[in-house]
Scaffold this active site. Structure first.
Site, PDB file in Angstrom:
ATOM      1  CG  ASP A   1     138.408  18.212 -10.367  1.00  0.00           C
ATOM      2  OD1 ASP A   1     138.593  17.423  -9.415  1.00  0.00           O
ATOM      3  OD2 ASP A   1     139.214  18.339 -11.313  1.00  0.00           O
TER       4      ASP A   1
ATOM      5  CB  THR B   1     139.376  10.652  -9.772  1.00  0.00           C
ATOM      6  OG1 THR B   1     140.322  10.795  -8.720  1.00  0.00           O
ATOM      7  CG2 THR B   1     138.089  11.341  -9.353  1.00  0.00           C
TER       8      THR B   1
ATOM      9  NE  ARG C   1     136.417  16.088  -2.752  1.00  0.00           N
ATOM     10  CZ  ARG C   1     137.236  15.892  -3.772  1.00  0.00           C
ATOM     11  NH1 ARG C   1     137.193  14.769  -4.454  1.00  0.00           N
ATOM     12  NH2 ARG C   1     138.108  16.811  -4.122  1.00  0.00           N
TER      13      ARG C   1
END
Ligand code: SD4
Length: 340
Positions: A219, A206, A216
């Site tokens: 998950d 991702t 940042r």
């Protein structure tokens, strides 16, 4: 253990007190569940089908399931139109594309992961190198990028014109708004394979939440968060708001529910229910899961309608609707309670 099982069975009704307003197509098509063919590949979102097909091609031509996961996920990473994975991914608040990915191989319980890596379009491939060529599991940021370069990966600008325009628009209009996920702005790929030998392998990749704070990490590259594979039981993968997946270790939890005997779809439902029950956000977690067990059963569930997943066997490939939870009552959570 006996008490545990009793507790679990007694709470069985609690599982189904979740309001399901979107029964998955799989339920109305029992043949799919009976297929249980191997190899079997499932992945998040309709675009996952192209990744599945590539992965199946590799397996059918004699490649390993690790090759299949990597090359399958590469298809999505290389797709510039997909603004949530690989090249073309939406950048962070500073306009820099930072990618997260992990890979897990059931035999040997091996894992590799990279987080916040820049300038490398195929983080899943770097994650595999971390797993196979280092004593580590996770590399982050600059270190991950330098490692990738040392392994022969090419550095390039990952910000496409399309993503740059979206970022500039965000900067102009929404700068003060917190980055948030919704069904419209996330497309992480999680891909799970049960191969001919009955071994499980998975990958997840991702660009994370659009316009996130620099540094940042969501998950997706976290073992047990965005992906988990246990070769004795099954595998699970996630998409959605990473913070909400992470805080509940959802993929790990889903595999543990499967270990307790729940079929994959119910395991996903149960994990969502458990997270929603203790989370101040309740059911508004914006999280979605796929799961596949060792027997070849599969399923998916999410907090809300619209999540679809791709299922591919050597004979067919299709897009299925996930189960969707609309509400969670205050009833007991099944599967993890002990009698006093
Ligand atoms: C993240 N879970 O970084 C990812 C985002 C996502 O579909 O799933 N997008 O939080």
């Amino acid at each position: 253990m006996k008490l545990y099982r009793r507790g679990f069975l007694a709470k069985g009704a609690g599982i189904f007190s979740v309001a399901l307003y979107n029964r998955p197509k799989a339920f109305s098509n029992p043949n799919i569940r009976k297929t249980m063919s191997r190899p079997l590949i499932i992945s998040t979102w309709p675009f996952g089908e192209a990744a599945n097909k590539k992965a199946m091609e590799i397996i059918e031509s004699g490649g390993s399931s690790l090759d299949a996961v990597e090359k399958g996920v590469n298809v999505t990473e290389n797709d510039k139109e997909n603004t949530s994975v690989g090249i073309g991914g939406l950048p962070n608040s500073e306009g820099i594309v930072q990618l997260d990915a992990c890979i897990m191989h059931g035999p040997g319980h091996k894992a590799g992961s990279v987080m916040g890596i820049e300038k490398i379009r195929n983080p899943i491939s770097v994650a595999r190198k971390v797993m196979e060529h280092t004593p580590h599991v996770q590399l982050v940021g600059k270190g991950a990028q330098e490692f990738a370069v040392s392994q022969g990966f090419k550095e390039e600008d990952l910000l496409t014109e399309k993503s740059k325009l979206k970022w500039l628009e965000w900067k102009k209009n929404n700068q003060k708004k917190k980055p948030e996920g919704s069904i419209d702005n996330h497309d992480t790929i999680a891909l799970l394979i049960l191969d001919e030998n009955g071994d499980l392998t998975g990958g997840c990749s991702t660009s994370g939440l659009a316009f996130k704070l620099p540094g940042r990490v969501g998950d997706s590259p976290i073992i047990g968060g965005g992906l988990y594979v246990d070769n004795e039981i099954g595998a699970a993968g996630a998409t959605g708001v990473g913070e909400n997946v992470l805080r509940h270790c959802c993929s790990f939890m889903i595999v543990e529910f499967m270990r307790q005997g729940l079929p994959p779809e119910e395991a996903c439902i149960q994990a969502i229910k458990r997270a929603a029950k203790i989370d101040p956000k309740g059911i508004d977690l914006n999280i979605f899961f796929i799961a596949l067990d060792k027997k070849g059963r599969y399923g998916a569930a999410g907090t809300g309608k619209g999540f679809q997943y791709a299922v591919t066997t050597p004979k067919q490939s299709e897009i299925l609707n996930s189960a969707a939870l609309s509400d969670v009552d205050a009833g007991p959570v099944g599967g993890n309670e002990f009698d006093n």
